[in-house]
Design a protein around this motif. Structure first.
Motif, mmCIF file in Angstrom:
data_model
loop_
_atom_site.group_PDB
_atom_site.id
_atom_site.type_symbol
_atom_site.label_atom_id
_atom_site.label_comp_id
_atom_site.label_asym_id
_atom_site.label_seq_id
_atom_site.Cartn_x
_atom_site.Cartn_y
_atom_site.Cartn_z
ATOM 1 N N ALA A 86 0.824 -1.208 0.000
ATOM 2 C CA ALA A 86 0.000 0.000 0.000
ATOM 3 C C ALA A 86 0.860 1.260 0.000
ATOM 4 C CB ALA A 86 -0.929 -0.004 1.209
ATOM 5 N N LEU A 87 1.880 1.288 0.840
ATOM 6 C CA LEU A 87 2.727 2.478 0.943
ATOM 7 C C LEU A 87 3.545 2.701 -0.324
ATOM 8 C CD1 LEU A 87 3.920 2.043 4.641
ATOM 9 C CD2 LEU A 87 2.430 3.850 3.754
ATOM 10 N N LEU A 88 4.074 1.638 -0.899
ATOM 11 C CA LEU A 88 4.819 1.779 -2.153
ATOM 12 C C LEU A 88 3.914 2.259 -3.278
ATOM 13 C CD1 LEU A 88 7.064 -1.444 -2.057
ATOM 14 C CD2 LEU A 88 7.839 0.936 -1.849
ATOM 15 N N LYS A 89 2.678 1.765 -3.264
ATOM 16 C CA LYS A 89 1.708 2.159 -4.287
ATOM 17 C C LYS A 89 1.303 3.619 -4.114
ATOM 18 C CE LYS A 89 -1.256 0.982 -7.602
ATOM 19 N NZ LYS A 89 -0.808 0.590 -8.946
ATOM 20 N N PHE A 90 0.994 4.022 -2.891
ATOM 21 C CA PHE A 90 0.538 5.394 -2.629
ATOM 22 C C PHE A 90 1.625 6.424 -2.914
ATOM 23 C CE2 PHE A 90 -2.674 3.835 0.781
ATOM 24 C CZ PHE A 90 -3.508 3.377 -0.233
ATOM 25 N N THR A 91 2.854 6.087 -2.560
ATOM 26 C CA THR A 91 3.950 7.043 -2.742
ATOM 27 C C THR A 91 4.607 6.941 -4.119
ATOM 28 O OG1 THR A 91 5.498 5.476 -1.694
ATOM 29 C CG2 THR A 91 4.458 7.130 -0.270
ATOM 30 N N LYS A 92 4.128 5.991 -4.933
ATOM 31 C CA LYS A 92 4.614 5.819 -6.301
ATOM 32 C C LYS A 92 6.138 5.639 -6.353
ATOM 33 C CE LYS A 92 0.795 8.567 -8.176
ATOM 34 N NZ LYS A 92 0.394 9.750 -8.971
ATOM 35 N N GLN A 93 6.636 4.706 -5.527
ATOM 36 C CA GLN A 93 8.076 4.498 -5.436
ATOM 37 C C GLN A 93 8.613 3.423 -6.370
ATOM 38 O OE1 GLN A 93 10.257 6.507 -3.612
ATOM 39 N NE2 GLN A 93 8.336 7.639 -3.729
ATOM 40 N N THR A 94 7.721 2.624 -6.951
ATOM 41 C CA THR A 94 8.201 1.591 -7.870
ATOM 42 C C THR A 94 7.065 1.113 -8.766
ATOM 43 O OG1 THR A 94 9.430 -0.491 -7.996
ATOM 44 C CG2 THR A 94 7.709 -0.355 -6.322
ATOM 45 N N GLU A 95 7.407 0.462 -9.840
ATOM 46 C CA GLU A 95 6.400 -0.075 -10.749
ATOM 47 C C GLU A 95 5.693 -1.272 -10.108
ATOM 48 O OE1 GLU A 95 8.439 -1.159 -14.281
ATOM 49 O OE2 GLU A 95 9.026 0.890 -14.808
ATOM 50 N N ASP A 96 4.427 -1.456 -10.474
ATOM 51 C CA ASP A 96 3.655 -2.575 -9.916
ATOM 52 C C ASP A 96 4.309 -3.921 -10.201
ATOM 53 O OD1 ASP A 96 1.842 -0.715 -9.076
ATOM 54 O OD2 ASP A 96 0.332 -1.145 -10.601
ATOM 55 N N LYS A 97 4.890 -4.041 -11.383
ATOM 56 C CA LYS A 97 5.450 -5.326 -11.815
ATOM 57 C C LYS A 97 6.527 -5.845 -10.870
ATOM 58 C CE LYS A 97 8.001 -7.475 -15.647
ATOM 59 N NZ LYS A 97 7.260 -8.732 -15.564
ATOM 60 N N VAL A 98 7.306 -4.948 -10.279
ATOM 61 C CA VAL A 98 8.436 -5.386 -9.453
ATOM 62 C C VAL A 98 8.163 -5.259 -7.951
ATOM 63 C CG1 VAL A 98 10.144 -4.918 -11.242
ATOM 64 C CG2 VAL A 98 9.548 -3.113 -9.608
ATOM 65 N N ILE A 99 6.932 -4.970 -7.571
ATOM 66 C CA ILE A 99 6.624 -4.857 -6.139
ATOM 67 C C ILE A 99 6.909 -6.162 -5.378
ATOM 68 C CG2 ILE A 99 4.738 -4.632 -4.472
ATOM 69 C CD1 ILE A 99 3.644 -2.339 -6.071
ATOM 70 N N PRO A 100 6.461 -7.335 -5.870
ATOM 71 C CA PRO A 100 6.759 -8.573 -5.124
ATOM 72 C C PRO A 100 8.249 -8.796 -4.900
ATOM 73 C CG PRO A 100 5.070 -8.982 -6.755
ATOM 74 C CD PRO A 100 5.603 -7.614 -7.038
ATOM 75 N N GLY A 101 9.041 -8.649 -5.953
ATOM 76 C CA GLY A 101 10.477 -8.850 -5.825
ATOM 77 C C GLY A 101 11.128 -7.823 -4.917
ATOM 78 N N THR A 102 10.692 -6.566 -5.038
ATOM 79 C CA THR A 102 11.247 -5.493 -4.211
ATOM 80 C C THR A 102 10.983 -5.753 -2.730
ATOM 81 O OG1 THR A 102 10.897 -3.884 -6.003
ATOM 82 C CG2 THR A 102 11.233 -2.996 -3.789
ATOM 83 N N MET A 103 9.771 -6.167 -2.390
ATOM 84 C CA MET A 103 9.431 -6.432 -0.992
ATOM 85 C C MET A 103 10.209 -7.621 -0.453
ATOM 86 S SD MET A 103 5.373 -5.648 -0.519
ATOM 87 C CE MET A 103 4.858 -7.099 -1.460
#
Length: 288
Positions: A62-79
């Motif tokens: 939620a926080l990464l999405k709201f603050t627009k810190q990364t693309e949706d595609k790489v959210i799982p790997g980033t976390m």
């Protein structure tokens, strides 16, 4: 047995650290346009509350999405990459201070790790639309578990510290799938706790099992994401370092907080983020 687990986690930490450092240095001149300050704050916050029982993946999404810190595609790997070091520390702490049957603990840890290795290979190759769909439904599942926990629908009446026979097999198979699902963004803590409770184990035992499972599964899963290049390097590193500090503060200084209201707020945020993810996937489908 604890010594074997400590050595194993130390080796996993070293392996992960070498792979991450090498990849980061190789790409240091082409880092993503993420904010060091925002992502560091996110890493500290989610790992602090992770130790206290909130969980990290759903609020972090939620926080990464709201603050627009990364693309949706790489959210799982980033976390996964960002939370590996903090989770390794959590695993070491709780495995040390809470007694669990060695056979139950080790077999569940290894099954989760195997599930994550397989799951990361699949998730890292998914398209952005499939990631949005996966994350959207994953967040719904996570919110469902948190809702059930808040209403005390998930309760444990047992006092066992280990399992045998059919129950142990169920636990091993169940943790394998939870490890695989975690790479897609479904936090392991809540469903693992439900599994442990259902099989009649002590609620206290859930902590070393679920945190130890994540500690064993995240390094190999994260290394898979790193090698596939399926993560945001800058955001992951920025969240990892303050995340370790947050774990130490939460585990040894704060220990507990009145979190009931915060858990309900997190559920609302998770549901909103899930809606945003699924809506984006739906609109992308219709625009094709």
């Amino acid at each position: 047995m604890i010594g074997f687990i400590w050595i194993s986690l130390a080796l996993l930490t070293l392996w992960f650290g070498v792979v991450l450092t090498k990849d980061y240095l190789n790409h240091k001149n082409t880092l993503e346009n993420s904010s060091w300050i925002k992502t560091s704050a996110i890493g500290f916050a989610v790992n602090f509350f992770d130790v206290l029982g909130i969980g990290a993946f759903a609020p972090q999404t939620a926080l990464l999405k709201f603050t627009k810190q990364t693309e949706d595609k790489v959210i799982p790997g980033t976390m996964n990459v960002a939370n590996t070091l903090p989770v390794l520390l959590q695993g070491l702490i709780f495995i040390t201070i809470i007694e669990v049957d060695p056979l139950t603990l080790i077999t569940m840890l290894l099954s989760a790790m195997l599930g994550a290795i397989i799951g990361a290979g699949v998730v890292s190759k998914l398209s952005e639309q499939k990631i949005r769909l996966t994350m959207g439904f994953a967040l719904l599942v996570t919110a469902g578990f948190m809702f059930a926990r808040n209403l005390e629908w998930i309760q444990g009446g047992g006092d066992a510290i280990g399992l045998q026979g059919g129950k142990l097999i169920i636990a091993i198979v169940g943790n394998f799938f939870l490890g695989a699902l975690m790479t897609a963004g479904i936090g392991l803590y809540a469903p693992c706790m439900a599994l442990v409770f259902t099989l009649g184990m002590s609620p206290q035992v859930a902590f070393p099992i679920m945190m130890g499972s994540c500690a064993f599964l995240m390094p190999p899963a994260s290394i898979r994401f790193i090698r596939e290049g399926a993560y945001n390097r800058k955001a992951a590193v920025a969240m990892a370092i303050p995340g370790v500090v947050a774990v130490l503060i939460a585990a040894f200084i704060v220990k507990s907080l009145p979190l009931d209201i915060l858990r309900w707020v997190v559920i609302v945020v998770i549901l909103y983020t899930s809606t945003v993810m699924l809506r984006a996937a739906y609109l992308n489908t219709n625009n094709k």
